[in-house]
Design a protein around this motif. Structure first.
Motif, short mmCIF file in Angstrom:
data_model
loop_
_atom_site.label_atom_id
_atom_site.label_comp_id
_atom_site.label_asym_id
_atom_site.label_seq_id
_atom_site.Cartn_x
_atom_site.Cartn_y
_atom_site.Cartn_z
N VAL A 231 11.84 9.88 2.40
CA VAL A 231 12.08 10.30 3.78
C VAL A 231 13.56 10.58 3.94
N ASP A 232 13.90 11.83 4.23
CA ASP A 232 15.29 12.24 4.39
C ASP A 232 15.61 12.38 5.87
N ASN A 233 16.32 11.39 6.41
CA ASN A 233 16.73 11.43 7.81
C ASN A 233 18.14 11.98 7.98
N GLY A 234 18.71 12.52 6.90
CA GLY A 234 20.02 13.14 6.99
C GLY A 234 21.19 12.18 6.91
N SER A 235 20.95 10.93 6.56
CA SER A 235 22.05 9.96 6.48
C SER A 235 22.83 10.16 5.18
N ASP A 236 24.14 9.88 5.23
CA ASP A 236 25.00 10.05 4.06
C ASP A 236 24.77 8.98 3.01
N ALA B 119 16.33 2.56 11.79
CA ALA B 119 17.80 2.56 11.82
C ALA B 119 18.39 3.92 11.49
N GLY B 120 17.55 4.90 11.15
CA GLY B 120 18.02 6.25 10.92
C GLY B 120 18.48 6.54 9.51
N ALA C 80 0.85 -1.18 0.00
CA ALA C 80 0.00 0.00 0.00
C ALA C 80 0.89 1.24 0.00
N ALA C 81 0.62 2.18 -0.91
CA ALA C 81 1.47 3.35 -1.04
C ALA C 81 1.34 4.27 0.17
N PRO C 82 2.47 4.57 0.89
CA PRO C 82 2.41 5.48 2.02
C PRO C 82 2.25 6.93 1.54
N ASP C 83 2.07 7.82 2.50
CA ASP C 83 2.00 9.24 2.17
C ASP C 83 3.37 9.74 1.72
N HIS C 84 3.37 10.76 0.84
CA HIS C 84 4.62 11.33 0.37
C HIS C 84 5.24 12.23 1.44
N ARG C 85 6.57 12.12 1.57
CA ARG C 85 7.35 13.08 2.35
C ARG C 85 8.61 13.34 1.57
N GLN C 86 8.81 14.57 1.14
CA GLN C 86 9.92 14.87 0.25
C GLN C 86 10.76 16.01 0.81
N SER C 87 12.08 15.92 0.56
CA SER C 87 12.94 17.01 1.00
C SER C 87 14.31 16.89 0.36
N GLY C 88 14.99 18.04 0.17
CA GLY C 88 16.41 18.14 -0.07
C GLY C 88 16.95 17.42 -1.29
N ASP C 89 18.25 17.09 -1.19
CA ASP C 89 18.99 16.49 -2.30
C ASP C 89 18.43 15.12 -2.68
N ASN D 95 20.52 -7.91 6.34
CA ASN D 95 21.65 -8.14 5.44
C ASN D 95 22.10 -6.85 4.75
N VAL D 96 21.15 -6.00 4.37
CA VAL D 96 21.51 -4.72 3.77
C VAL D 96 22.27 -3.85 4.77
N LEU D 97 21.76 -3.76 5.99
CA LEU D 97 22.41 -2.93 7.01
C LEU D 97 23.80 -3.46 7.33
N ALA D 98 23.96 -4.77 7.34
CA ALA D 98 25.29 -5.35 7.61
C ALA D 98 26.27 -4.96 6.51
N SER D 99 25.81 -4.95 5.26
CA SER D 99 26.69 -4.57 4.16
C SER D 99 27.04 -3.09 4.22
N ILE D 100 26.05 -2.25 4.49
CA ILE D 100 26.31 -0.81 4.57
C ILE D 100 27.32 -0.51 5.67
N SER D 101 27.23 -1.23 6.77
CA SER D 101 28.12 -0.98 7.90
C SER D 101 29.58 -1.28 7.59
N GLN D 102 29.85 -1.97 6.49
CA GLN D 102 31.22 -2.30 6.11
C GLN D 102 31.86 -1.22 5.25
N GLY D 103 31.27 -0.04 5.23
CA GLY D 103 31.89 1.09 4.55
C GLY D 103 31.30 1.43 3.20
N ALA D 104 30.08 1.05 2.95
CA ALA D 104 29.45 1.35 1.67
C ALA D 104 29.25 2.86 1.51
N THR D 105 29.38 3.34 0.27
CA THR D 105 29.16 4.75 -0.03
C THR D 105 28.20 4.86 -1.20
N GLY D 106 27.60 6.03 -1.35
CA GLY D 106 26.68 6.25 -2.46
C GLY D 106 25.33 5.62 -2.20
#
Length: 553
Positions: free
Chosen positions: A53-58, A312-313, A24-33, A280-291
């Motif tokens: 949803v922009d939580n300010g994460s890199d 998870a922020g 089910a499509a959630p409500d839109h929340r848009q911001s920034g880059d 599994n995605v979070l574990a991979s990101i924690s190993q220094g993923a960028t972009g």
């Protein structure tokens, strides 16, 4: 209880044919880059943002939810993934339905023009043979496509999927209890077999006798996008109501009560798989993923995924192909695989119908439908890609000679022997080869000169030998298009848009269902096909068949 008895017999036909719900499509929340990036990759009508949803994460997470059997949707997501790679440095794609990184190294090692090779795989995408993630692994060697599914949960989920449509059976039975007479059921039954939408009208006719049943059916109907968690709640409510009415233990209903339990198990396992995939995605990101980190998943998982990424922020965006809504909800969607083709794909088999190359390379068995696993490691796909690559190399090597050799002479001195030697170097064993230039034939609309090629091929030393014959010709317009694309900074996007236009031009798929057996059939495919934009070919298991066919422009 005549209405319910009739429903039971009809549901035996429908049990495995009805779609499950999706997000089910959630409500839109848009911001920034993040919003700017999403707007850029969805431009030109290939996609739309469901939620940002922009939580300010890199490291933002870009979730592409999809309809697995939509070829048009696969192409549109491929365009967006290519833009993320090209413009934003996205080199990580996480994939539902896989457990390890996809290995495309063998295809990367094949010699030859990179754009010609890429065009072959874009054609495979347009045929439904591969997915958007597999395409990216094939044409962008810098991209890693990592499987994130839990293998044990996935296989258990596949077993549970065979349970059937228990929820629908009990909803129809509950509604039928309110029918004043048998004549009301006869009225609904009269709607069946009139056209392709007759089952939907039959269901709606019966459910109309109970407002609660109408409301409960909506998440399961395929007309409304629903999350896995919503479907679990729906099964629980239907089970409670059926139990209250004494239907779960009613004589003859035991099988459907079991279906209902299996249906719930399927949704519960799907929800558990979502948690495992996010871990599994979070574990991979924690190993220094960028972009940007790209996740490709079926839509039913997305609601839970966004909840977990938000906790998870991480910033995230949910994106869908422009065609997703139509492919799920329209009666005759464009660019959706035939049911037999998707069933074959679900079993790691070729989508090719009778008369096409994939059909010559393996057998035909059909079981449950879950997100198909990657075909990159399968023997049939390696052989099919090897044949397409070899034909394209031979044809382009021959027909770019000036002048052409005389028809009827073996043109091996014109560079074809080198191509065959290359093929063996890269694991394609070609033996008993004969090459013949077939002249143009005015009786067949001035078909161009073609290369006739008889061969036995083994993709690997352990692969079974395949005896085939091919007749292939150069499509001069396609060859010119590829030459022009080489001047562009990113030729992949125009190739994908061209493929998208071709799928749209074909219109809705044509298939028929036997009302008695529920079997869905398709017409055999035309054996003349495109290997790449520059090469058209006929491939057959018999040299006689191949020689009798005329390759036409």
């Amino acid at each position: 209880m005549r209405p319910a008895a009739k429903i039971m017999s009809l549901l035996l036909v429908l049990a495995l044919l009805l779609p499950g719900g999706v997000l089910a499509a959630p409500d839109h929340r848009q911001s920034g880059d993040l919003e700017a990036m999403v707007n850029a990759i969805t431009a030109d009508g290939v996609g739309r943002a469901v939620e940002i949803v922009d939580n300010g994460s890199d490291v933002p997470v870009i979730i592409f939810h999809e309809n697995h059997d939509s070829i048009l949707g696969q192409i549109e997501i491929a365009i967006m993934l290519n833009r993320l790679y090209r413009d934003y440095g996205a080199t990580h794609i996480y994939l539902e339905g896989a457990y390890q990184p996809l290995d495309a190294s063998w295809f990367h090692a094949l010699p030859g023009d990179e754009l010609s090779k890429a065009s072959i795989f874009v054609q495979h995408l347009a045929d439904g043979e591969i997915s958007h993630t597999e395409l990216m692994a094939l044409v962008r060697p810098a991209v890693t496509v990592q499987g994130i599914d839990d293998e044990a949960l996935y296989k258990a989920d596949m077993e549970a999927a065979a349970g059937g449509a228990g929820s629908l059976f009990f909803l129809l039975t509950i509604a039928s209890l309110n029918m004043p007479s048998d004549a009301d059921m006869d009225k609904c039954e009269a709607l069946i077999n009139t056209d392709d939408d007759s089952f939907d009208r039959y269901i709606d006719c019966i459910l109309a006798y109970d407002d609660w049943a109408v409301e409960m059916y909506e998440p399961f109907s395929g007309r409304t996008l629903s999350s896995t968690e919503d479907l679990i709640a729906g099964v629980d409510a239907i089970t409670a109501r059926a139990d209250e009415l004494g239907l779960l233990d009613y004589p003859g209903f035991e099988e459907f009560a079991q279906y209902l339990q299996q249906e719930r198990e399927f949704y519960v396992l799907a929800s558990q798989r979502t948690d495992a995939m996010v871990d599994n995605v979070l574990a991979s990101i924690s190993q220094g993923a960028t972009g940007p980190q790209c996740v490709s998943t079926g839509s039913a998982h997305t609601a839970r995924m966004t909840e977990l990424f938000d906790q998870a922020g991480y910033s995230y965006a949910v994106i869908e192909a422009d065609s997703l809504q139509a492919s799920m909800l329209e009666d005759d969607p464009v660019g959706v695989m035939t049911t037999p083709a998707y069933n074959r794909k679900s079993q790691l088999m070729s989508v090719d119908a009778a008369g096409r190359l994939g059909a010559l390379l393996e057998g035909r068995d059909i079981v449950a439908q879950i997100k198909p696993e990657s075909v990159l490691g399968t023997d049939f796909y390696r052989r099919k890609s090897a044949i397409d690559w070899l034909l394209d190399r031979l044809v382009n090597t021959l027909f770019r000679q000036d002048p052409l050799p005389d028809a009827g002479q073996e043109p091996i001195p014109y560079g074809l022997g080198d191509v065959l030697a290359e093929a063996e170097t890269y694991g394609i064993q070609v033996v008993d080869t004969s090459l013949e230039l077939v002249p143009s034939d005015p009786e067949y609309d001035n078909s161009p000169p073609a290369l006739f090629f008889e061969f036995t091929l083994q993709a690997t030393a352990s692969s079974p030998a395949v005896n085939l014959a091919a007749k292939a010709a150069l499509d001069e317009n396609g060859a010119k298009m590829l030459d022009d694309l080489k001047e562009q900074e990113d030729p992949i996007e125009p190739l994908l848009f061209d493929a998208r236009g071709g799928v749209i031009d074909k219109g809705p798929v044509d298939e028929e269902m036997d009302p008695d057996t529920g079997e869905i059939t398709e017409e055999p495919a035309d054996p003349v096909f495109s290997v790449s934009p520059s090469t058209i070919a006929t491939v057959a298991s018999s040299p006689v068949v191949a020689k009798s066919r005329k390759v036409q422009k």
